[in-house]
Design a protein around this motif. Structure first.
Motif, short mmCIF file in Angstrom:
data_model
loop_
_atom_site.label_atom_id
_atom_site.label_comp_id
_atom_site.label_asym_id
_atom_site.label_seq_id
_atom_site.Cartn_x
_atom_site.Cartn_y
_atom_site.Cartn_z
N ASP A 1 0.53 -1.49 0.00
CA ASP A 1 0.21 0.27 0.22
C ASP A 1 0.69 1.10 -0.20
O ASP A 1 0.48 2.31 -0.83
N GLU B 1 -3.37 -3.61 -13.45
CA GLU B 1 -4.30 -2.90 -13.31
C GLU B 1 -3.32 -1.70 -12.88
O GLU B 1 -4.00 -0.39 -12.57
N LEU C 1 -1.87 0.70 -15.76
CA LEU C 1 -2.85 1.47 -16.98
C LEU C 1 -3.43 2.81 -15.82
O LEU C 1 -2.99 3.66 -16.75
N ASP C 2 -3.84 2.60 -14.44
CA ASP C 2 -4.23 3.33 -13.45
C ASP C 2 -3.79 4.51 -14.08
O ASP C 2 -3.63 5.84 -13.58
N ARG D 1 -4.09 8.29 -14.96
CA ARG D 1 -4.52 9.16 -14.41
C ARG D 1 -2.82 10.46 -14.50
O ARG D 1 -3.84 11.37 -14.53
N THR E 1 -2.45 -0.49 6.74
CA THR E 1 -2.15 -0.79 5.42
C THR E 1 -2.27 -2.60 5.30
O THR E 1 -2.43 -2.97 6.60
N LYS E 2 -2.20 -3.11 4.48
CA LYS E 2 -2.83 -4.53 5.00
C LYS E 2 -1.89 -5.67 6.09
O LYS E 2 -2.14 -6.52 6.78
N GLU F 1 -3.89 -4.73 8.90
CA GLU F 1 -4.95 -4.92 8.87
C GLU F 1 -5.95 -4.94 9.61
O GLU F 1 -6.87 -4.67 10.32
N ARG G 1 -9.21 -7.04 -1.40
CA ARG G 1 -8.55 -6.72 -2.39
C ARG G 1 -8.18 -7.29 -3.53
O ARG G 1 -7.45 -6.92 -5.00
N MET H 1 -8.38 2.89 -12.73
CA MET H 1 -9.62 3.04 -14.39
C MET H 1 -7.78 2.29 -15.64
O MET H 1 -6.79 2.41 -15.05
N LEU H 2 -8.67 2.14 -16.16
CA LEU H 2 -8.22 1.07 -16.75
C LEU H 2 -7.91 1.35 -18.18
O LEU H 2 -6.32 1.01 -19.10
#
Lengths: 245, 440
Positions: free
Chosen positions: A14, A42, A45-46, A50, A185-186, A189, B20, B62-63
């Protein structure tokens, strides 16, 4: 800050992903290094969408120190900033019982991170520029019964970073030690954490981003931790050994 | 832990998880009684399930973006605010937006939200190209107007009860600046307000603030605000270098809970000041930035605290167009007669909409915030009766207190939805406190 390239090792965590967003928001290209790095597609891409920066994915296992040079050579370029976010808390009770489990905690928190930062340090030194960031822990400031195996490894990392900073300060290479305190964070958690003492990953990311810009040496994310650790470090051992902190 | 919606009423002790990855999400759903939760901006208990509330905050990426179509593919936990941050500087704005940008994509779809442009552009459904969701077989299904059509139609506006939305493709609207040309008009009473709405049907955005204090001839006096995205050529030259720049705005926090009377007095004073200043000039026209125009309350980060400890409810109903004038009069006179203090309400014209379970229908929708207490709860029951009498219905994203009887009487479509859910086995996996209360 000009457009730079930032390498994040342990990129699935995280804190690393928050760092990736923060540095990308500042216009920097990002290299995400982790085991099974394809699973980060993912996030790549994100972040690219952005912030309009380039993000590359790189396979990296901190425990496999024999391939560190290979890993560095495989990067599209030697990064300007390298952050090691790798950590593994383990279960203290299990580490007490099983030396192999303890060794894994020690290797994941000290040997592995120190080895890759050392390899990068040599490249940065040769180039005469760059910033190395190690995410260590306040747990390394004093050994406590509840997590001294993890703490001792982090203590090792903190000392290593301090020495590296000392060595490279004349070579225009900067070294930052981050002591985050509790972070949501994980890893944490399922723990009950005190709200006032616990940071969000994005707060850690902001602190590190600023520390890189301002070339700070040691960073406590929440200032209160600095005070807490001064107190904890200064309790006389005869008293400290009987406490239950 | 204690969960509630944005109205902080009711507060419910509920189990919350935040998976997650898809495998964990699937395992959690299979425990049953599941409901997905986005950013918690539905006002009541739409996104709360005592046994199994699933927070989608980790599915927030966002992909892809197709610049030809203006189509964004994103995971359901992405905030609308983040979409605007990323795409407004490139000349794209949400096709339909609710009054806050702190909502997730999944929430926008599940509530099939509407904006100030509903009369012209319809609800959020209009910009949804496809949805991928986790249904009951534990499979991820893609649905759209052409594929798994029935699932698609129930999912848009289905309040999360057809499965967990994982990702979706939506179309954005091209804009040439971040500015809105706003024109404000004074309406002396409710009929006048309706007249203005009807006259300006071609304007993209329209909404009215109603002063609920007024009786008699002045009942429903209001400010009707019309808006259009400003075209670059209509902007003064000093704007031209930074047409699409997002300016950072200072955000305020509410440091403490206010006593209940504060907002009402304040809001009406603001209203009066505006009402008279606009009235003097007949119609005031000005340029206003996107954030202040669409999201005036987002500047105050936790404005829900203004209503104090007991929380508040938002009441929103729609009255069909044929009955609108009469129905709104009945609602307004009940509100002003209730002696609950004075406050503002929002009025909006809806265009036509055919959908399986979404809120909008052609007509007028009225929305008002009320602090929760015995008096206001009783008032809302009265308003329920009037809405039913005029053939209207209620917005589930706002509801926190409606009775099952009221809901079922207002919603002939509910039976078909329950039937669909049970045929597909969806009722065995998904429910919210709201769906249980209303019997969906």
């Amino acid at each position: 800050m000009n457009k730079e390239t930032v390498l994040l090792m342990g990129a699935r965590s995280d804190i690393a992903l928050a760092l990736a967003h923060r540095f990308a928001k500042g216009g920097n290209d990002i290299q995400l290094a982790a085991r099974n790095s394809n699973g980060l597609i993912e996030d790549k891409l994100d972040i690219e969408l952005r912030y309009g920066v380039n993000v590359t994915l790189h396979e990296f296992d901190v425990l496999d120190t024999t391939v560190n040079e290979l890993f560095i050579n495989s990067l599209p370029m030697i990064p300007d900033v390298a952050v090691c976010v790798i950590g593994h808390m383990g279960e203290q009770k299990e580490s007490e019982r099983d030396v192999q489990i303890a060794a894994l905690v020690m290797r994941s928190n000290y040997e592995g991170p120190a080895a890759i930062l050392a390899a990068l340090a040599n490249r940065f030194e040769e180039r005469g520029s760059g910033t190395l960031v190690g995410i260590s822990s306040v747990a390394g400031e004093r050994g406590r019964a509840t997590n001294y195996v993890y703490g001792s490894a982090k203590a090792g990392l903190t000392a290593f970073l301090s020495g590296l900073r000392n060595r490279l300060s004349k070579k225009s290479v900067h070294v930052i030690t981050v002591l985050p305190g509790f972070v949501y964070t994980k890893m944490t958690e399922n723990m009950e954490l005190p709200v006032k003492l616990t940071a969000q990953p994005s707060e850690v990311a902001n602190s590190v981003f600023r520390a890189v810009q301002k070339k700070r040496n040691i960073v406590y994310v929440k200032p209160i931790w600095q005070l807490i650790m001064i107190i904890i470090r200064n309790i006389p051992e005869t008293i400290f050994k009987r406490t239950n902190i | 832990m204690n969960l509630s919606g944005w109205g902080r009423y009711p507060r419910i002790d509920a189990k919350l998880s935040a998976p997650r990855d898809l495998a964990t999400l699937r395992a959690n759903v299979h425990k049953g009684n599941a409901i997905a939760r986005g950013n918690g901006r539905a006002y009541g208990d739409s996104a709360v399930s005592t046994q199994n509330t699933i927070h989608m905050k980790h599915f927030n990426r966002m992909l892809g973006f197709d610049t030809q179509l203006g189509q964004l593919v994103a995971e359901s936990g992405v905030l609308l605010a983040d979409i605007i941050d990323a795409f407004l500087p490139r000349g794209w704005f949400p096709y339909v937006t609710p009054g806050t940008k702190f909502v997730t994509l999944g929430g926008l779809i599940a509530a099939d939200v509407h904006g100030k442009n509903h009369h012209k552009d319809g609800s959020f459904a209009k910009c949804v190209d496809w949805i991928e969701l986790l249904t009951c077989e534990g499979d991820f299904k893609r649905c759209s107007a052409n594929e798994n059509t029935e699932l698609f139609e129930w999912t848009v506006g289905g309040m999360g009860l057809t499965g967990v939305i994982i990702r979706a493709a939506i179309r954005l609207r091209p804009v040439s600046s971040t500015w809105i040309e706003q024109r404000t008009m004074v309406a002396e009473n409710i009929s006048h307000a309706i007249e203005i709405f009807e006259k300006f049907q071609d304007t993209t955005y329209s909404v009215a603030w109603i002063d609920c204090l007024q009786h008699g001839n002045a009942m429903g006096r209001s400010l009707v605000m019309l808006g259009e995205h400003a075209k670059a050529e209509n902007l003064p030259s000093e704007y031209h270098s930074e047409l699409l720049k997002i300016r950072p705005k200072r955000k305020l926090r509410i440091p403490l809970q206010f006593p209940n009377w504060v907002l009402n007095n304040f809001s009406v004073r603001v209203f009066n000041a505006l009402y008279y200043s606009v009235g003097k000039r007949q119609s005031a026209q000005k340029l206003i930035d996107w954030d202040s125009y669409f999201y005036p309350l987002d500047t105050i980060l936790d404005w829900n605290k203004i209503y104090g400890r007991r929380g508040f409810a938002q009441y929103q109903c729609v009255i069909p167009i044929q009955m609108a004038d009469e129905g709104l009069r009945a609602l307004l006179s009940t509100i002003s007669g209730a002696g609950i203090g004075s406050f503002l309400a929002v009025l909006k014209r809806f265009g036509t909409q055919e959908s399986k379970f979404s809120f909008p229908m052609e007509g007028y929708t009225l929305a008002l915030d009320l602090p929760v207490n015995t008096k206001t709860l009783a008032l809302m029951e009265q308003l329920d009766t009037i809405t039913l009498q005029y053939g209207g219905r209620f917005y589930l994203a706002k509801d926190s207190r409606m009775s099952r009887f009221t809901f079922q009487s207002s919603e002939p479509r509910a039976t078909a939805y329950s039937q669909y859910r049970s045929e597909q086995g969806l009722n065995e996996l998904y429910c919210s406190t709201q769906s249980e209360r209303l019997g969906i």
